[in-house]
Design an enzyme around this catalytic site. Structure first.
Site, PDB file in Angstrom:
ATOM      1  N   HIS A 103      -6.443  43.788 -46.050  1.00 40.95           N
ATOM      2  CA  HIS A 103      -5.769  42.593 -46.876  1.00 40.95           C
ATOM      3  C   HIS A 103      -4.705  43.306 -47.082  1.00 40.95           C
ATOM      4  O   HIS A 103      -4.037  44.767 -47.283  1.00 40.95           O
ATOM      5  CB  HIS A 103      -6.384  42.384 -47.673  1.00 40.95           C
ATOM      6  CG  HIS A 103      -6.777  43.374 -48.401  1.00 40.95           C
ATOM      7  ND1 HIS A 103      -8.169  44.036 -48.723  1.00 40.95           N
ATOM      8  CD2 HIS A 103      -6.270  44.210 -48.834  1.00 40.95           C
ATOM      9  CE1 HIS A 103      -8.102  45.450 -49.635  1.00 40.95           C
ATOM     10  NE2 HIS A 103      -7.374  45.293 -49.833  1.00 40.95           N
TER      11      HIS A 103
HETATM   12  P1  TYD Z   1     -13.843  44.017 -50.498  1.00 41.69           P
HETATM   13  O1  TYD Z   1     -11.827  43.509 -51.069  1.00 41.69           O
HETATM   14  O2  TYD Z   1     -13.513  42.946 -49.933  1.00 41.69           O
HETATM   15  O3  TYD Z   1     -12.891  44.806 -50.612  1.00 41.69           O
HETATM   16  P2  TYD Z   1     -12.665  46.422 -49.578  1.00 41.69           P
HETATM   17  O4  TYD Z   1     -10.983  45.854 -49.388  1.00 41.69           O
HETATM   18  O5  TYD Z   1     -12.446  47.257 -49.625  1.00 41.69           O
HETATM   19  O6  TYD Z   1     -12.667  46.197 -47.887  1.00 41.69           O
HETATM   20  O7  TYD Z   1     -13.901  43.665 -51.778  1.00 41.69           O
HETATM   21  C1  TYD Z   1     -15.077  43.556 -51.567  1.00 41.69           C
HETATM   22  C2  TYD Z   1     -15.678  42.813 -52.576  1.00 41.69           C
HETATM   23  O8  TYD Z   1     -15.732  43.350 -54.078  1.00 41.69           O
HETATM   24  C3  TYD Z   1     -14.973  41.453 -53.106  1.00 41.69           C
HETATM   25  O9  TYD Z   1     -15.991  40.143 -53.206  1.00 41.69           O
HETATM   26  C4  TYD Z   1     -14.465  41.336 -54.090  1.00 41.69           C
HETATM   27  C5  TYD Z   1     -14.913  42.240 -55.145  1.00 41.69           C
HETATM   28  N1  TYD Z   1     -13.978  43.736 -56.032  1.00 41.69           N
HETATM   29  C6  TYD Z   1     -13.964  43.166 -57.261  1.00 41.69           C
HETATM   30  O10 TYD Z   1     -14.809  42.782 -57.776  1.00 41.69           O
HETATM   31  N2  TYD Z   1     -13.295  44.312 -58.340  1.00 41.69           N
HETATM   32  C7  TYD Z   1     -12.385  45.797 -56.866  1.00 41.69           C
HETATM   33  O11 TYD Z   1     -11.903  46.050 -58.042  1.00 41.69           O
HETATM   34  C8  TYD Z   1     -12.276  45.158 -55.716  1.00 41.69           C
HETATM   35  C9  TYD Z   1     -11.002  46.332 -55.503  1.00 41.69           C
HETATM   36  C10 TYD Z   1     -12.958  44.460 -54.666  1.00 41.69           C
END
Ligand code: TYD
Length: 148
Positions: free
Chosen positions: A63
């Site tokens: 992302h």
């Molecule tokens: P995600 O964006 O997929 O993590 P990464 O970038 O590490 O692959 O996030 C995983 C899940 O966690 C998603 O449901 C969003 C949630 N999340 C939060 O609730 N708070 C946060 O600060 C972050 C970074 C993620």
């Protein structure tokens, strides 16, 4: 928001990505690394999260953010971070707790090749806000390149 780190070592010409050497205190007991809000990084740290218990072969990220700034650190172990601003793409292995990568707005990032037990520590400039994310690479490319 303007990326607020100008020092450090650039990453393959990718916009607003820099390696940042952290202040370290080493003695016979071990090492202590320091990140200070608005000093080590130009932004105020509003959120800290960390990735751990990562499964073999997994990748994270995938992302970009519209305005979020982050400092990404391999607090334990190592992993590869690939950054892409829509024009340049570069990969770098983070493998020392004393070095972080600053990643500014409008940079697609992917984290992969985690070593066993690796911990990825992230310091972020804003609270979690899903509306700040690009999760679709084509939409990110259109906006970052200014094409329709
Ligand atoms: P995600 O964006 O997929 O993590 P990464 O970038 O590490 O692959 O996030 C995983 C899940 O966690 C998603 O449901 C969003 C949630 N999340 C939060 O609730 N708070 C946060 O600060 C972050 C970074 C993620």
């Amino acid at each position: 928001m303007v990326a607020s780190i100008t020092g450090g070592t650039g990453i393959g010409g990718v916009r607003s990505c820099r390696l940042v050497d952290l202040e370290q205190h080493k003695d016979e007991r071990g090492s202590l690394s320091v990140v200070e809000s608005e000093r080590t990084v130009g932004f105020s740290v509003r959120r800290v999260y960390y990735l751990h218990d990562l499964q073999p072969g997994t990748s994270r990220g995938g992302h970009a953010h519209r305005s979020l700034e982050q400092l990404i650190i391999a607090a334990h172990g190592a992993f590869t971070i690939t950054v892409d601003d829509g024009f340049h793409r570069a990969s770098h292995q983070l493998l020392q707790p004393g070095v972080g990568m600053y990643v500014g707005p409008m940079v697609w990032r992917n984290l992969s090749d985690f070593t066993e037990g690796a911990v990825c520590l992230v310091l972020a400039s804003c609270h979690y806000d899903e509306s700040d994310y690009y999760r679709d690479y084509d939409a990110f490319l259109r906006d970052t390149r200014g094409t329709s």
